[in-house]
Design a protein around this motif. Structure first.
Motif, PDB file in Angstrom:
ATOM      1  N   THR A   1      58.993 -25.640 145.060  1.00 65.79           N
ATOM      2  CA  THR A   1      60.197 -25.946 144.200  1.00 65.79           C
ATOM      3  C   THR A   1      60.126 -27.233 143.030  1.00 65.79           C
ATOM      4  O   THR A   1      60.118 -27.069 142.064  1.00 65.79           O
ATOM      5  CB  THR A   1      61.611 -25.954 145.239  1.00 65.79           C
ATOM      6  N   CYS A   2      59.777 -28.260 144.043  1.00 63.36           N
ATOM      7  CA  CYS A   2      59.652 -29.386 143.111  1.00 63.36           C
ATOM      8  C   CYS A   2      58.270 -29.217 142.457  1.00 63.36           C
ATOM      9  O   CYS A   2      58.206 -29.684 141.200  1.00 63.36           O
ATOM     10  CB  CYS A   2      59.270 -30.467 144.212  1.00 63.36           C
ATOM     11  N   ALA A   3      57.437 -28.539 142.712  1.00 64.91           N
ATOM     12  CA  ALA A   3      55.855 -28.586 142.110  1.00 64.91           C
ATOM     13  C   ALA A   3      56.295 -27.719 140.609  1.00 64.91           C
ATOM     14  O   ALA A   3      55.983 -28.187 139.558  1.00 64.91           O
ATOM     15  CB  ALA A   3      54.952 -27.759 142.867  1.00 64.91           C
TER      16      ALA A   3
ATOM     17  N   ALA B   1      54.847 -39.200 149.662  1.00 60.99           N
ATOM     18  CA  ALA B   1      56.012 -38.554 149.340  1.00 60.99           C
ATOM     19  C   ALA B   1      56.354 -38.135 148.126  1.00 60.99           C
ATOM     20  O   ALA B   1      55.528 -38.401 147.135  1.00 60.99           O
ATOM     21  CB  ALA B   1      57.242 -39.618 149.355  1.00 60.99           C
ATOM     22  N   CYS B   2      57.031 -36.872 148.151  1.00 58.67           N
ATOM     23  CA  CYS B   2      57.395 -36.170 146.841  1.00 58.67           C
ATOM     24  C   CYS B   2      57.700 -37.058 145.891  1.00 58.67           C
ATOM     25  O   CYS B   2      58.846 -37.815 146.162  1.00 58.67           O
ATOM     26  CB  CYS B   2      58.326 -34.955 147.129  1.00 58.67           C
ATOM     27  N   PRO B   3      57.459 -37.032 144.506  1.00 53.39           N
ATOM     28  CA  PRO B   3      57.533 -37.820 143.422  1.00 53.39           C
ATOM     29  C   PRO B   3      58.884 -37.386 142.875  1.00 53.39           C
ATOM     30  O   PRO B   3      59.775 -38.229 142.228  1.00 53.39           O
ATOM     31  CB  PRO B   3      56.639 -37.817 142.378  1.00 53.39           C
ATOM     32  N   LEU B   4      59.539 -36.377 143.111  1.00 55.20           N
ATOM     33  CA  LEU B   4      60.742 -35.912 142.892  1.00 55.20           C
ATOM     34  C   LEU B   4      61.903 -36.075 143.699  1.00 55.20           C
ATOM     35  O   LEU B   4      62.962 -36.263 143.434  1.00 55.20           O
ATOM     36  CB  LEU B   4      60.546 -34.482 142.324  1.00 55.20           C
ATOM     37  N   CYS B   5      61.805 -35.864 145.069  1.00 55.60           N
ATOM     38  CA  CYS B   5      62.816 -35.866 145.976  1.00 55.60           C
ATOM     39  C   CYS B   5      62.437 -36.850 147.023  1.00 55.60           C
ATOM     40  O   CYS B   5      63.356 -37.204 147.754  1.00 55.60           O
ATOM     41  CB  CYS B   5      62.987 -34.333 146.493  1.00 55.60           C
ATOM     42  N   GLY B   6      61.261 -37.432 147.190  1.00 52.46           N
ATOM     43  CA  GLY B   6      60.889 -38.308 147.999  1.00 52.46           C
ATOM     44  C   GLY B   6      60.639 -37.556 149.566  1.00 52.46           C
ATOM     45  O   GLY B   6      60.654 -38.380 150.548  1.00 52.46           O
TER      46      GLY B   6
ATOM     47  N   PHE C   1      53.388 -32.599 145.622  1.00 51.43           N
ATOM     48  CA  PHE C   1      54.875 -32.536 146.049  1.00 51.43           C
ATOM     49  C   PHE C   1      55.217 -31.744 147.334  1.00 51.43           C
ATOM     50  O   PHE C   1      54.218 -31.459 148.162  1.00 51.43           O
ATOM     51  CB  PHE C   1      55.460 -31.345 145.053  1.00 51.43           C
ATOM     52  N   CYS C   2      56.225 -31.621 147.414  1.00 54.36           N
ATOM     53  CA  CYS C   2      56.716 -31.440 149.015  1.00 54.36           C
ATOM     54  C   CYS C   2      56.841 -29.868 149.118  1.00 54.36           C
ATOM     55  O   CYS C   2      56.957 -29.360 150.178  1.00 54.36           O
ATOM     56  CB  CYS C   2      58.113 -31.853 149.297  1.00 54.36           C
ATOM     57  N   SER C   3      57.345 -29.286 147.998  1.00 49.40           N
ATOM     58  CA  SER C   3      57.455 -27.759 148.148  1.00 49.40           C
ATOM     59  C   SER C   3      57.262 -27.136 146.775  1.00 49.40           C
ATOM     60  O   SER C   3      56.980 -27.721 146.006  1.00 49.40           O
ATOM     61  CB  SER C   3      58.971 -27.284 148.426  1.00 49.40           C
TER      62      SER C   3
HETATM   63 ZN   LIG Z   1      60.130 -32.488 146.582  1.00 51.46          ZN
END
Ligand SMILES: [Zn+2]
Length: 64
Positions: free
Chosen positions: A35-37, A16-21, A31-33
């Protein structure tokens, strides 16, 4: 009867993305995207290193 025992896809570990999950995108791991990266990179850079930019902090006191 033919059983197609093919693996549909490489089973990626549940990440899961460490930022948004959100589910991690292989392209932007971990990351998931983008944006998060990008966000994390920004935090990381600003926290550890100084990014050489043209934007210099305007020192107002210096103008005085
Ligand atoms: Zn994310």
């Amino acid at each position: 009867m033919e059983d197609a025992d093919e693996t549909p896809a490489v089973r990626l570990p549940k990440a899961a993305c460490p930022l948004c999950g959100r589910p991690v995108d292989p392209r932007y791991r971990p990351f998931c995207s983008r944006t998060c990266a990008d966000r994390d990179l920004g935090h990381w850079l600003s926290g550890r290193y100084r990014i050489p930019t043209d934007e210099t902090p305007a020192s107002e006191s210096d103008e005085f």
